[in-house]
Design a protein around this motif. Structure first.
Motif, PDB file in Angstrom:
ATOM      1  N   LYS A  29       0.844  -1.202   0.000  1.00 47.61           N
ATOM      2  CA  LYS A  29       0.000   0.000   0.000  1.00 47.61           C
ATOM      3  C   LYS A  29       0.882   1.255   0.000  1.00 47.61           C
ATOM      4  O   LYS A  29       2.097   1.175   0.237  1.00 47.61           O
ATOM      5  N   TYR A  69     -12.126  -2.697  -2.468  1.00 50.16           N
ATOM      6  CA  TYR A  69     -12.613  -2.867  -1.092  1.00 50.16           C
ATOM      7  C   TYR A  69     -14.139  -2.939  -1.013  1.00 50.16           C
ATOM      8  O   TYR A  69     -14.706  -2.642   0.025  1.00 50.16           O
ATOM      9  N   LEU A  72     -16.220  -3.942   1.968  1.00 46.51           N
ATOM     10  CA  LEU A  72     -16.176  -3.134   3.195  1.00 46.51           C
ATOM     11  C   LEU A  72     -16.990  -1.856   3.067  1.00 46.51           C
ATOM     12  O   LEU A  72     -16.888  -0.948   3.893  1.00 46.51           O
ATOM     13  N   PHE A  77     -15.004   3.269   7.996  1.00 49.12           N
ATOM     14  CA  PHE A  77     -13.690   3.703   7.510  1.00 49.12           C
ATOM     15  C   PHE A  77     -13.519   3.532   6.000  1.00 49.12           C
ATOM     16  O   PHE A  77     -12.459   3.832   5.451  1.00 49.12           O
ATOM     17  N   LEU A  81     -10.407   4.788   3.751  1.00 41.77           N
ATOM     18  CA  LEU A  81      -9.548   3.695   3.274  1.00 41.77           C
ATOM     19  C   LEU A  81      -9.328   3.796   1.761  1.00 41.77           C
ATOM     20  O   LEU A  81      -8.202   3.634   1.276  1.00 41.77           O
ATOM     21  N   ARG A 105      -1.283 -14.843   3.839  1.00 39.74           N
ATOM     22  CA  ARG A 105      -1.943 -14.148   4.955  1.00 39.74           C
ATOM     23  C   ARG A 105      -1.157 -14.323   6.256  1.00 39.74           C
ATOM     24  O   ARG A 105      -1.107 -13.435   7.089  1.00 39.74           O
ATOM     25  N   THR A 111      -4.794  -8.086  10.745  1.00 39.59           N
ATOM     26  CA  THR A 111      -5.154  -6.769  10.194  1.00 39.59           C
ATOM     27  C   THR A 111      -4.612  -5.628  11.048  1.00 39.59           C
ATOM     28  O   THR A 111      -4.051  -4.663  10.534  1.00 39.59           O
ATOM     29  N   ARG A 122       3.335  -7.281   9.091  1.00 40.99           N
ATOM     30  CA  ARG A 122       2.726  -6.201   9.885  1.00 40.99           C
ATOM     31  C   ARG A 122       3.271  -6.187  11.311  1.00 40.99           C
ATOM     32  O   ARG A 122       3.430  -5.125  11.914  1.00 40.99           O
ATOM     33  N   ILE A 129      -3.397   0.313  12.424  1.00 43.60           N
ATOM     34  CA  ILE A 129      -4.270  -0.332  11.432  1.00 43.60           C
ATOM     35  C   ILE A 129      -4.381   0.516  10.163  1.00 43.60           C
ATOM     36  O   ILE A 129      -4.511  -0.019   9.058  1.00 43.60           O
ATOM     37  N   ASN A 132      -0.984  -0.305   7.741  1.00 39.85           N
ATOM     38  CA  ASN A 132      -0.559  -1.720   7.887  1.00 39.85           C
ATOM     39  C   ASN A 132       0.143  -2.275   6.639  1.00 39.85           C
ATOM     40  O   ASN A 132       0.285  -3.475   6.476  1.00 39.85           O
ATOM     41  N   HIS A 135      -1.575  -5.493   1.531  1.00 39.32           N
ATOM     42  CA  HIS A 135      -2.848  -6.200   1.337  1.00 39.32           C
ATOM     43  C   HIS A 135      -2.564  -7.588   0.771  1.00 39.32           C
ATOM     44  O   HIS A 135      -1.669  -7.755  -0.056  1.00 39.32           O
TER      45      HIS A 135
END
Ligand code: ADP
Length: 169
Positions: A29, A69, A72, A77, A81, A105, A111, A122, A129, A132, A135
């Motif tokens: 990111k 995303y 979400l 957020f 985000l 993962r 997360t 992370r 958060i 982080n 992704h």
């Protein structure tokens, strides 16, 4: 050569190996890029034995971030985000290997970096958060959708690495 049992065995091994091959979408990111963590993050996937089959640096549009995303979209957020993901360069990648979706993962960690184990990306490299750094797709369906969203099929490279026979035995 197929008359030899060893050759048949090797062929079966290769087929079994091919059947378990997976691809996952991984993105560094904007915070990870700005903090100079690109090579650190890539090296963790590479040293593990996973194979990089696509990579590019992009500044995603807000619409692209919203698509990425979309699951979400009801969360408070979500807007922040999507603004954040589209705020600067992202390193978008596809990594391939046996179990790469689930193990990717694990390499990434929880997360919330405060809950990520030391040794994870992370856990070792992030504190909050909202920063982080990475992704990773959370399952086979998401992986397919995310790869399709970020890459054209011709941007993925299929190749055999000489290391594979040592990595997979
Ligand atoms: P993950 O990235 O670990 O798959 P999620 O899919 O739940 O996690 O969330 C996507 C991203 O949204 C997170 O990586 C993080 O950047 C952000 N995020 C998640 N939960 C929160 C939160 N409570 N506050 C702010 N940002 C969040």
């Amino acid at each position: 050569a197929l008359a030899f049992p060893a050759a048949v065995y090797m062929l079966q091994e290769q087929e079994a190996h091919a059947a378990q091959m997976e691809q996952t979408f991984i993105a560094i990111k904007p915070d990870g890029v700005q903090r100079g963590l690109i090579s650190e993050i890539i090296s963790r996937f590479e040293r593990k034995g996973f194979k990089l089959v696509a990579i590019k640096v992009v500044v995603p549009s807000k619409e692209h971030a919203q698509k990425h995303y979309h699951d979400l979209k009801e969360r408070p957020f979500f807007n922040g985000l999507c603004d954040f993901l589209s705020s600067g360069p992202v390193v978008a990648m596809v990594w391939e290997g046996e179990g790469v979706i689930k193990y990717g993962r694990k390499l990434i960690g929880a997360t919330d970096p405060q809950k990520s184990e030391p040794g994870t990306i992370r856990g070792d490299l992030a504190v909050a958060i909202g920063g982080n750094v990475i992704h990773g797709s959370d399952g086979p369906e998401t992986a397919k959708d995310e790869i399709n969203l970020w890459f054209k099929p011709e941007e993925l490279v299929s190749y055999t690495s000489n290391a594979e026979k040592w990595i997979y035995g």
